[in-house]
Design a protein around this motif. Structure first.
Motif, PDB file in Angstrom:
ATOM      1  N   PHE A 270       0.712  -0.997   0.056  1.00 28.45           N
ATOM      2  CA  PHE A 270      -0.108   0.261  -0.087  1.00 28.45           C
ATOM      3  C   PHE A 270       0.649   1.512  -0.278  1.00 28.45           C
ATOM      4  N   ASP A 271       0.513   2.492  -0.948  1.00 30.94           N
ATOM      5  CA  ASP A 271       1.800   3.593  -1.032  1.00 30.94           C
ATOM      6  C   ASP A 271       0.555   3.873   0.138  1.00 30.94           C
TER       7      ASP A 271
ATOM      8  N   SER B 252       5.952   0.651   7.961  1.00 25.98           N
ATOM      9  CA  SER B 252       5.845  -0.790   8.768  1.00 25.98           C
ATOM     10  C   SER B 252       5.053  -1.686   8.042  1.00 25.98           C
ATOM     11  N   ALA B 253       4.753  -2.731   8.691  1.00 28.33           N
ATOM     12  CA  ALA B 253       4.683  -4.465   8.028  1.00 28.33           C
ATOM     13  C   ALA B 253       2.900  -4.628   8.616  1.00 28.33           C
ATOM     14  N   ALA B 254       2.354  -5.714   8.642  1.00 28.02           N
ATOM     15  CA  ALA B 254       1.000  -6.205   9.210  1.00 28.02           C
ATOM     16  C   ALA B 254       1.246  -7.923   8.297  1.00 28.02           C
ATOM     17  N   VAL B 255       1.099  -9.065   9.771  1.00 31.82           N
ATOM     18  CA  VAL B 255       1.197 -10.199   8.767  1.00 31.82           C
ATOM     19  C   VAL B 255       0.816 -10.592   9.908  1.00 31.82           C
ATOM     20  N   ASP B 256      -0.251 -11.910   9.017  1.00 33.52           N
ATOM     21  CA  ASP B 256      -1.544 -12.964   9.639  1.00 33.52           C
ATOM     22  C   ASP B 256      -0.088 -13.344  10.212  1.00 33.52           C
TER      23      ASP B 256
ATOM     24  N   PHE C 206       3.329  -0.678   3.928  1.00 36.08           N
ATOM     25  CA  PHE C 206       2.750   0.429   3.731  1.00 36.08           C
ATOM     26  C   PHE C 206       4.289   0.593   3.520  1.00 36.08           C
ATOM     27  N   GLN C 207       3.845   1.673   2.796  1.00 36.63           N
ATOM     28  CA  GLN C 207       5.507   2.859   2.523  1.00 36.63           C
ATOM     29  C   GLN C 207       5.064   4.068   2.172  1.00 36.63           C
ATOM     30  N   ARG C 208       5.724   4.802   2.717  1.00 38.92           N
ATOM     31  CA  ARG C 208       4.744   6.316   2.771  1.00 38.92           C
ATOM     32  C   ARG C 208       5.893   7.136   1.630  1.00 38.92           C
TER      33      ARG C 208
ATOM     34  N   VAL D 274      -8.086  -2.237  -7.869  1.00 42.14           N
ATOM     35  CA  VAL D 274      -7.990  -3.499  -7.145  1.00 42.14           C
ATOM     36  C   VAL D 274      -7.931  -3.454  -5.711  1.00 42.14           C
ATOM     37  N   HIS D 275      -8.868  -4.359  -5.699  1.00 38.07           N
ATOM     38  CA  HIS D 275      -9.110  -3.929  -3.748  1.00 38.07           C
ATOM     39  C   HIS D 275      -9.524  -5.122  -3.485  1.00 38.07           C
ATOM     40  N   LEU D 276      -9.554  -5.321  -1.756  1.00 38.68           N
ATOM     41  CA  LEU D 276      -9.483  -6.426  -1.141  1.00 38.68           C
ATOM     42  C   LEU D 276     -10.626  -6.183  -0.641  1.00 38.68           C
ATOM     43  N   ASP D 277     -11.306  -7.850  -1.215  1.00 39.33           N
ATOM     44  CA  ASP D 277     -12.747  -8.336   0.061  1.00 39.33           C
ATOM     45  C   ASP D 277     -12.623  -9.196   1.187  1.00 39.33           C
TER      46      ASP D 277
END
Length: 145
Positions: A9-10, A57-61, A71-73, A84-87
């Motif tokens: 994600f930008d 930053s990052a998020a992990v399962d 996630f990058q600034r 493209v999007h998440l469902d």
């Protein structure tokens, strides 16, 4: 050959979006590297100045099954609808009123964490099951499905 994937994600606030998507998906913000109790300790050791500490930053399962979210600034803001999007499958196996009630409950929970509700699409038989269109705190579209 199967590959690991990462979804990037930008954004303007990497830490904020990592926290939001961790909450939305049952993920966790990625732990600091071995040898460091916190990210601040790691960033101090690496000489990263305070104004650069929210560059990524990052998020992990926590179960290791889902993709890593990175996630990058970036300097520019979001300007158009995502291609493209998440469902988020918030009501698997449910139908009709029960399904939509489950989606409404999840929509309310995510709004409390910074999401914005855009619109509800009610079931349209024979193929439609209904969903809710939302955006994350930076305006990235996703659906509760």
């Amino acid at each position: 050959m199967a590959r690991d994937i990462q979804i990037t994600f930008d954004c303007a606030d990497p830490a904020g979006l990592a926290a939001f998507w961790s909450e939305a998906l049952g993920y966790q913000v990625q732990a600091p590297p071995p040898g460091f109790a916190t990210w601040d300790q790691a960033l101090d050791a690496w000489g990263v100045p305070p104004e650069r500490r929210n560059d990524a930053s990052a998020a992990v399962d926590p179960k290791g099954a889902g993709p890593r979210l990175f996630f990058q600034r970036v300097p520019e803001g979001k300007t158009a609808k995502n291609r493209v999007h998440l469902d988020l499958r918030a009501a698997p196996g449910l139908g009709g009123d029960e399904r939509m009630a489950a989606l409404e409950t999840e929509a309310s929970r995510l709004v409390a964490h910074g999401a914005v509700r855009v619109e509800r699409q009610d079931p349209a038989p024979p193929l439609g099951a209904g969903h809710i269109v939302m955006t994350d705190p930076e305006g990235n579209e996703f659906c509760l499905d």
